[in-house]
Structure formats: C-alpha cells, structure tokens
Design a protein around this motif. Structure first.
Motif, PDB file in Angstrom:
ATOM      1  N   PRO A   1       0.812  -1.332  -0.097  1.00  0.00           N
ATOM      2  CA  PRO A   1       0.012   0.089   0.144  1.00  0.00           C
ATOM      3  C   PRO A   1       0.728   1.191  -0.142  1.00  0.00           C
ATOM      4  CG  PRO A   1      -0.077  -0.950   2.257  1.00  0.00           C
ATOM      5  CD  PRO A   1       0.558  -2.243   1.368  1.00  0.00           C
TER       6      PRO A   1
ATOM      7  N   HIS B   1       3.107   1.783  -1.959  1.00  0.00           N
ATOM      8  CA  HIS B   1       3.843   1.878  -3.263  1.00  0.00           C
ATOM      9  C   HIS B   1       2.508   1.707  -4.211  1.00  0.00           C
ATOM     10  CE1 HIS B   1       6.690   1.588  -6.218  1.00  0.00           C
ATOM     11  NE2 HIS B   1       7.383   0.790  -6.179  1.00  0.00           N
TER      12      HIS B   1
ATOM     13  N   ALA C   1      -1.451   1.641  -3.915  1.00  0.00           N
ATOM     14  CA  ALA C   1      -2.307   2.875  -3.077  1.00  0.00           C
ATOM     15  C   ALA C   1      -3.312   3.297  -3.997  1.00  0.00           C
ATOM     16  CB  ALA C   1      -1.170   4.024  -3.087  1.00  0.00           C
TER      17      ALA C   1
ATOM     18  N   LEU D   1      -6.185  12.346  10.454  1.00  0.00           N
ATOM     19  CA  LEU D   1      -5.244  13.085  11.002  1.00  0.00           C
ATOM     20  C   LEU D   1      -5.203  12.872  12.311  1.00  0.00           C
ATOM     21  CD1 LEU D   1      -4.877  16.100   8.405  1.00  0.00           C
ATOM     22  CD2 LEU D   1      -3.657  13.746   8.398  1.00  0.00           C
TER      23      LEU D   1
ATOM     24  N   ALA E   1      -3.557   8.308  10.827  1.00  0.00           N
ATOM     25  CA  ALA E   1      -3.687   7.577   9.601  1.00  0.00           C
ATOM     26  C   ALA E   1      -3.367   8.387   8.417  1.00  0.00           C
ATOM     27  CB  ALA E   1      -5.102   6.854   9.604  1.00  0.00           C
TER      28      ALA E   1
ATOM     29  N   ILE F   1      -3.394   9.414   4.413  1.00  0.00           N
ATOM     30  CA  ILE F   1      -4.440   9.557   3.403  1.00  0.00           C
ATOM     31  C   ILE F   1      -3.938   9.100   2.050  1.00  0.00           C
ATOM     32  CG2 ILE F   1      -5.629  11.281   1.887  1.00  0.00           C
ATOM     33  CD1 ILE F   1      -5.666  12.896   4.685  1.00  0.00           C
ATOM     34  N   MET F   2      -4.583   8.238   1.427  1.00  0.00           N
ATOM     35  CA  MET F   2      -3.928   7.574   0.143  1.00  0.00           C
ATOM     36  C   MET F   2      -4.030   8.249  -0.947  1.00  0.00           C
ATOM     37  SD  MET F   2      -3.320   4.849   1.977  1.00  0.00           S
ATOM     38  CE  MET F   2      -2.375   3.798   1.063  1.00  0.00           C
ATOM     39  N   GLY F   3      -2.717   8.144  -1.593  1.00  0.00           N
ATOM     40  CA  GLY F   3      -2.746   9.036  -2.974  1.00  0.00           C
ATOM     41  C   GLY F   3      -2.112  10.073  -2.741  1.00  0.00           C
TER      42      GLY F   3
ATOM     43  N   GLY G   1       1.408  12.425  -1.020  1.00  0.00           N
ATOM     44  CA  GLY G   1       2.610  12.335  -0.323  1.00  0.00           C
ATOM     45  C   GLY G   1       3.504  11.565  -1.228  1.00  0.00           C
ATOM     46  N   HIS G   2       4.688  11.856  -0.953  1.00  0.00           N
ATOM     47  CA  HIS G   2       5.761  11.087  -2.193  1.00  0.00           C
ATOM     48  C   HIS G   2       7.146  11.498  -1.371  1.00  0.00           C
ATOM     49  CE1 HIS G   2       7.904  10.027  -5.663  1.00  0.00           C
ATOM     50  NE2 HIS G   2       6.828   9.154  -5.865  1.00  0.00           N
ATOM     51  N   ARG G   3       7.907  10.659  -1.333  1.00  0.00           N
ATOM     52  CA  ARG G   3       9.313  10.768  -0.852  1.00  0.00           C
ATOM     53  C   ARG G   3      10.044  11.594  -1.679  1.00  0.00           C
ATOM     54  NH1 ARG G   3      12.714   6.917   1.987  1.00  0.00           N
ATOM     55  NH2 ARG G   3      10.915   6.895   3.509  1.00  0.00           N
TER      56      ARG G   3
ATOM     57  N   LEU H   1      -2.065  20.004   4.960  1.00  0.00           N
ATOM     58  CA  LEU H   1      -0.815  19.236   4.818  1.00  0.00           C
ATOM     59  C   LEU H   1       0.135  20.022   3.931  1.00  0.00           C
ATOM     60  CD1 LEU H   1      -1.939  15.537   4.974  1.00  0.00           C
ATOM     61  CD2 LEU H   1      -1.068  16.805   7.015  1.00  0.00           C
TER      62      LEU H   1
ATOM     63  N   LYS I   1       3.820  20.847   4.833  1.00  0.00           N
ATOM     64  CA  LYS I   1       4.631  19.313   4.896  1.00  0.00           C
ATOM     65  C   LYS I   1       4.781  18.910   3.560  1.00  0.00           C
ATOM     66  CE  LYS I   1       2.799  17.330   9.110  1.00  0.00           C
ATOM     67  NZ  LYS I   1       2.376  16.198   9.845  1.00  0.00           N
TER      68      LYS I   1
ATOM     69  N   ILE J   1       2.820  18.136   0.938  1.00  0.00           N
ATOM     70  CA  ILE J   1       1.936  16.736   0.380  1.00  0.00           C
ATOM     71  C   ILE J   1       0.894  17.130  -0.208  1.00  0.00           C
ATOM     72  CG2 ILE J   1       0.380  14.731   1.702  1.00  0.00           C
ATOM     73  CD1 ILE J   1       2.402  14.959   3.960  1.00  0.00           C
TER      74      ILE J   1
ATOM     75  N   VAL K   1       0.921  10.141  -8.247  1.00  0.00           N
ATOM     76  CA  VAL K   1       0.243   9.512  -9.208  1.00  0.00           C
ATOM     77  C   VAL K   1      -0.849   8.672  -9.201  1.00  0.00           C
ATOM     78  CG1 VAL K   1       1.718   7.360  -9.177  1.00  0.00           C
ATOM     79  CG2 VAL K   1       1.058   8.056 -11.497  1.00  0.00           C
ATOM     80  N   ASP K   2      -1.082   8.086  -7.985  1.00  0.00           N
ATOM     81  CA  ASP K   2      -2.229   7.094  -7.729  1.00  0.00           C
ATOM     82  C   ASP K   2      -3.546   7.657  -7.323  1.00  0.00           C
ATOM     83  OD1 ASP K   2      -0.741   4.849  -7.989  1.00  0.00           O
ATOM     84  OD2 ASP K   2       0.292   5.241  -5.994  1.00  0.00           O
TER      85      ASP K   2
HETATM   86  N1  COA Z   1      -1.332  11.302   4.831  1.00  0.00           N
HETATM   87  C1  COA Z   1      -1.240  12.042   5.984  1.00  0.00           C
HETATM   88  N2  COA Z   1       0.182  12.321   6.374  1.00  0.00           N
HETATM   89  C2  COA Z   1       1.073  12.242   5.572  1.00  0.00           C
HETATM   90  C3  COA Z   1       0.841  11.423   4.270  1.00  0.00           C
HETATM   91  C4  COA Z   1      -0.372  10.986   3.792  1.00  0.00           C
HETATM   92  N3  COA Z   1      -0.405  10.497   2.704  1.00  0.00           N
HETATM   93  N4  COA Z   1       2.248  11.262   3.878  1.00  0.00           N
HETATM   94  C5  COA Z   1       3.072  11.809   4.452  1.00  0.00           C
HETATM   95  N5  COA Z   1       2.549  12.242   5.661  1.00  0.00           N
HETATM   96  C6  COA Z   1       3.035  13.225   6.882  1.00  0.00           C
HETATM   97  C7  COA Z   1       3.729  12.063   7.734  1.00  0.00           C
HETATM   98  O1  COA Z   1       2.491  11.576   8.563  1.00  0.00           O
HETATM   99  C8  COA Z   1       4.692  12.713   8.372  1.00  0.00           C
HETATM  100  O2  COA Z   1       4.201  13.759   9.086  1.00  0.00           O
HETATM  101  P1  COA Z   1       5.000  14.124  10.561  1.00  0.00           P
HETATM  102  O3  COA Z   1       6.578  14.724  10.121  1.00  0.00           O
HETATM  103  O4  COA Z   1       4.406  15.135  11.072  1.00  0.00           O
HETATM  104  O5  COA Z   1       5.512  12.722  11.313  1.00  0.00           O
HETATM  105  C9  COA Z   1       5.514  13.367   7.223  1.00  0.00           C
HETATM  106  O6  COA Z   1       4.304  13.720   6.333  1.00  0.00           O
HETATM  107  C10 COA Z   1       6.340  12.759   6.468  1.00  0.00           C
HETATM  108  O7  COA Z   1       6.032  11.437   6.111  1.00  0.00           O
HETATM  109  P2  COA Z   1       6.692   9.945   5.831  1.00  0.00           P
HETATM  110  O8  COA Z   1       5.749   8.960   5.780  1.00  0.00           O
HETATM  111  O9  COA Z   1       7.861  10.056   6.672  1.00  0.00           O
HETATM  112  O10 COA Z   1       7.280  10.357   4.454  1.00  0.00           O
HETATM  113  P3  COA Z   1       7.734   9.479   3.483  1.00  0.00           P
HETATM  114  O11 COA Z   1       8.768  10.105   2.324  1.00  0.00           O
HETATM  115  O12 COA Z   1       8.080   8.209   4.082  1.00  0.00           O
HETATM  116  O13 COA Z   1       6.216   9.074   2.568  1.00  0.00           O
HETATM  117  C11 COA Z   1       4.903   7.968   1.171  1.00  0.00           C
HETATM  118  C12 COA Z   1       6.119   8.817   1.359  1.00  0.00           C
HETATM  119  C13 COA Z   1       4.463   7.705   0.136  1.00  0.00           C
HETATM  120  C14 COA Z   1       5.276   6.426   1.989  1.00  0.00           C
HETATM  121  C15 COA Z   1       3.682   8.610   2.161  1.00  0.00           C
HETATM  122  O14 COA Z   1       3.465   9.843   1.569  1.00  0.00           O
HETATM  123  C16 COA Z   1       2.342   7.713   1.997  1.00  0.00           C
HETATM  124  O15 COA Z   1       2.412   7.004   3.150  1.00  0.00           O
HETATM  125  N6  COA Z   1       1.450   8.177   1.376  1.00  0.00           N
HETATM  126  C17 COA Z   1       0.257   7.476   1.349  1.00  0.00           C
HETATM  127  C18 COA Z   1       0.521   6.088   0.288  1.00  0.00           C
HETATM  128  C19 COA Z   1       0.567   6.446  -1.243  1.00  0.00           C
HETATM  129  O16 COA Z   1      -0.117   7.269  -1.792  1.00  0.00           O
HETATM  130  N7  COA Z   1       1.479   5.986  -1.880  1.00  0.00           N
HETATM  131  C20 COA Z   1       1.881   5.998  -3.021  1.00  0.00           C
HETATM  132  C21 COA Z   1       3.032   6.608  -3.316  1.00  0.00           C
HETATM  133  S1  COA Z   1       3.597   7.147  -5.150  1.00  0.00           S
END
Ligand code: COA
Length: 397
Positions: free
Chosen positions: A236, A238, A241, A266, A270, A272-274, A276-278, A324, A327, A329, A333-334
């Motif tokens: 999930p 990657h 999602a 929040l 938990a 939110i899907m779709g 955020g990105h590294r 967010l 941060k 976020i 793509v998903d």
């Molecule tokens: N929803 C809510 N908060 C989020 C978030 C999300 N989708 N993604 C990141 N954050 C927050 C984290 O809670 C964290 O907050 P904090 O610093 O207050 O603890 C901060 O942003 C950094 O998050 P982190 O999970 O460490 O960043 P990451 O670089 O590891 O995250 C993902 C990358 C993709 C794993 C993450 O954004 C995520 O889980 N997204 C949802 C799943 C998804 O859509 N995946 C597809 C990726 S293409």
C-alpha cells in the motif's frame, strides 16, 4: 552487553561517532543510471532525457518501451520491426496458460501476476545465462509483451472464461482491454489507457525498481528480478495505493464528507491514500496529466457517480493542501488513476497490476543496466543486539 558494529567503528575512525544508518536509505545514492530523472521540487519526470508529458502527448507505449530499452527513439523501420516482434511475443506458452487456469479464484491479481512471471522462466531454459545483451533485450521484450496476457488470462479464468488471443491489428493498450473483456475497445478508452501506460512506465529508484536491481545484482534472471519487483509494488505504500484511493473515495461518499474524513484520519495518525511522496515536494506531474485526461473522459462518459467521485477527489485535494501543504504533501500518481481506470471498466483489484504491466518496461531497462555493469548489492547493517550471551540449555530456561 557489549556494543560492537562495523559501521559505528568506521564512523568513529573518521572522527564522528554519528551513525551512518539512513532509515529507508533516504538520501542514499544506490546506483548510477541514465534511464529516468525526477526533479521533485520542480515536478519534472524524464525518460531517457525526454519529459514524460512530451511522451504522453506524442508517443505510444510501444515506442516508450523501445526508448527505455534502447536509449533512443526508433526510426520508422526500427519501430516497425519492434512492433512486429512485440506483437508476436504476446502469446503465452501453453504450460503457463494452463497453470493460470488453475490459480485459486480468490488470489489477488498481483500474486497471480508474480506467479505467472515466475512460471515463464520454466519455458526459457537458458534464462540463468545473462551474459548476452542481445538475448537479454529479447527476453525483456518478450516479458513486457506477455505480462498483459498473464493478467487478462487470470481475469478471465477467475470468471470461468477462456483467454482471448491477442490481435495483431491492435496496439498493446487496445490488446489488454480486448483480452480482458473480449470486446473491441473504443478509441477514447484505448487512447487514455495507452497514455496511462506511458505515464507509469518508469520512475527512478523507487522501492520496486530497487528490489529489481538488488535481485539482478546477484545475476538472477529477468523473471526472478521482475517478479520480486511485482511483490514490492503490491504494498500500500507503493503501487497498492491506487486501489485503496478509490476505496477511500467510495467510503467518503460525497464532497461534503471530506472535511470530517480528513480530520478523523489525521487525528488517528492515519495516512490519506494517494497523497505524499518521498521525492515530489509539489504535485506529481503524472497526477496533473492524469487529471487532465480524467476530465476528458468524464466529459464523454462520466455519469453521476463518476462526477461525484471526481468532485470528492478534488475537494480532498483542497483539504489535504490546506491541512498538509506545509509538509509539502500533494497528490501523487495514484490519486486520480483509480477513477480513470474505474471509468475504463478495469476491476478495482486489477489497478495495481495495470501499474505493473507498464512499469515492467522500466524494471527491464534497470535489469539490463544492472547486469551490463554489475556490482553485487551488499550494504552493511548497524547491529543493535547483544554479544557474548550465554547459551542456556532448554531445561534450564
Ligand atoms: N497522509 C497524511 N500524512 C502524511 C502522508 C499522507 N499520505 N504522507 C506523509 N504524511 C506526513 C507524515 O505523517 C509525516 O508527518 P510528521 O513529520 O508530522 O510525522 C510527514 O508527512 C512525512 O511522512 P513520511 O511518511 O515520513 O514520508 P515518506 O517520505 O516516507 O512518505 C509515502 C512517502 C508515499 C510513503 C507517504 O506519503 C504515504 O504513505 N502516502 C500514502 C500512500 C501512497 O499514496 N503511496 C503511493 C506513493 S506513489
């Protein structure tokens, strides 16, 4: 307890007691590659130096596969030869077709895909010999062509239907839609599916590509490297999602419910899907393009439900930005791909496999690059356990 580990000792020798451990390898450069490039601040993605938007607007999935594998755009003659070869490779060996027909119907399609790819190695007796680049490219072309047939055959088998043979008159995108449903796909569905495949084909050192390269670095076959990558993509965090985004939008139900949904998520910590990105710290360029095509699709074939889903997604995007944005976020793509695939009639549990059907091109390009200039991946760990613990016989514990 005696603490000892090579990494800390090394750091101490260099005058710093700081650990070298980077959780998730964040910021660590794991390879050198000329396949794709991402600028996460500018929202730029390039394949072999060409912006993904250019490819989406002007290329086809087949041509993009060629570009990824050969590092140049094909001439007319090269494209013709490649398309003929690609089309011929779509047929699955009988043994694989039979095995797929026996897969449990409740199996997740990603597991079916992973298994199907492993089974292909059974028909390629020299797969372990990765010494010839020419043979390696041929294998990649065959694998990229066949994954769509594996998926379509599984989808039909779980509904007790015979697989549909691929049609040479159709493009790769049209063939998948045809093999899935048995119906000739319409022009708009084919066009948008083709663009979706281009957009998902490659994305630098993400978890599945890294997994593929790690396996490749042991000189393992393309089948084991790519099936390992499929396993990594399934999670999930990657590729998994996109399916979860659509489920989430259905569960929200209406744009008016978005704010309370976001508050609740929040509050419990938990995700939110779709979103955020590294790497991306702005809206993912693929999400921007997908949203444009989604609007086109909705204008032509979107009913009330699709309009409501899209309105809910847009409201969610605004709410996430408000809560967010600090941060960095934003939609990845998903975020919109699930609604697009739903409108194209792709079953929800196949969404991540559609991602895989396209990404297999990128994985193969990375597999080729890795085996051509290989160095076994063997990082270190920071040991956090004990030393010299006495062994206590079982009757005295
Ligand atoms: N929803 C809510 N908060 C989020 C978030 C999300 N989708 N993604 C990141 N954050 C927050 C984290 O809670 C964290 O907050 P904090 O610093 O207050 O603890 C901060 O942003 C950094 O998050 P982190 O999970 O460490 O960043 P990451 O670089 O590891 O995250 C993902 C990358 C993709 C794993 C993450 O954004 C995520 O889980 N997204 C949802 C799943 C998804 O859509 N995946 C597809 C990726 S293409």
């Amino acid at each position: 307890m005696v603490k000892n580990n090579n990494v800390i000792i090394q750091a101490e020798k260099q005058g710093s007691a700081e650990s070298l451990y980077k959780p998730g390898l964040e910021g660590v450069v794991a390879t050198r590659s000329n396949i794709s490039y991402v600028d996460g601040e500018q929202g730029l993605l390039e394949y072999r130096g060409i912006a993904v938007r250019e490819l989406v607007e002007h290329s086809t999935f087949e041509e993009t596969v060629y570009l990824l594998l050969y590092n140049h755009l094909p001439s007319v003659r090269e494209m013709k030869q490649f398309s003929t070869l690609f089309a011929k490779q779509r047929m699955l060996p009988q043994s694989v077709r039979h095995a797929i027909s026996t897969f449990p119907v409740g199996m997740h399609p990603m597991v079916a895909l992973q298994s199907g790819i492993s089974l292909l190695q059974g028909e390629d007796y020299y797969a372990d010999d990765v010494s010839s680049q020419l043979h390696n490219i041929r294998r990649c072309i065959s694998l990229i062509a066949k994954v769509t047939a594996i998926m379509a055959a599984f989808e039909r088998a779980r509904h007790s239907e015979e697989p549909m043979p691929a049609q040479s008159k159709y493009s790769h995108a049209a063939n998948f839609l045809f093999m899935l449903t048995g119906e000739p796909p319409d022009e708009l569905a084919t066009e948008i599916f083709d663009k979706l495949l281009i957009m998902h084909a490659e994305h630098t050192m993400n978890a599945s590509t890294f997994a593929c390269r790690v396996i490749a670095s042991t000189k393992s076959s393309v089948y084991s490297s790519v099936s390992g990558a499929v396993g990594a993509l399934a999670g999930p965090l990657h590729g998994g999602a996109n399916e979860r985004v659509l489920r989430m939008l259905f569960s929200i139900g209406h744009p008016d419910n978005v704010d309370s949904f976001v508050e609740d998520r929040l509050a419990t910590g938990a995700k939110i899907m779709g979103v955020g990105h590294r790497i991306y710290k702005v809206k993912d360029p693929r999400a921007i393009i997908l949203q444009e095509y989604l609007e086109k699709l909705i204008a032509v074939r979107g009913g009330e439900e699709a309009q409501n889903l899209y309105a809910t997604a847009k409201r969610l995007e605004e709410a996430v930005e408000a809560k967010l944005g600090g941060k960095k976020i934003y939609p990845n793509v998903d975020f919109y791909s699930g609604i697009v695939l739903d409108l194209l009639g792709v079953p929800m549990d196949l969404f991540t496999t559609v991602f895989a059907l396209s990404r297999v091109a990128g994985w193969c390009a990375h597999w080729l690059e890795q085996v051509a200039a290989n160095r076994l991946f063997r990082p270190q760990q920071e040991y956090s356990g004990d030393h010299q613990r006495p062994y206590t016989p079982i009757d005295r514990r």
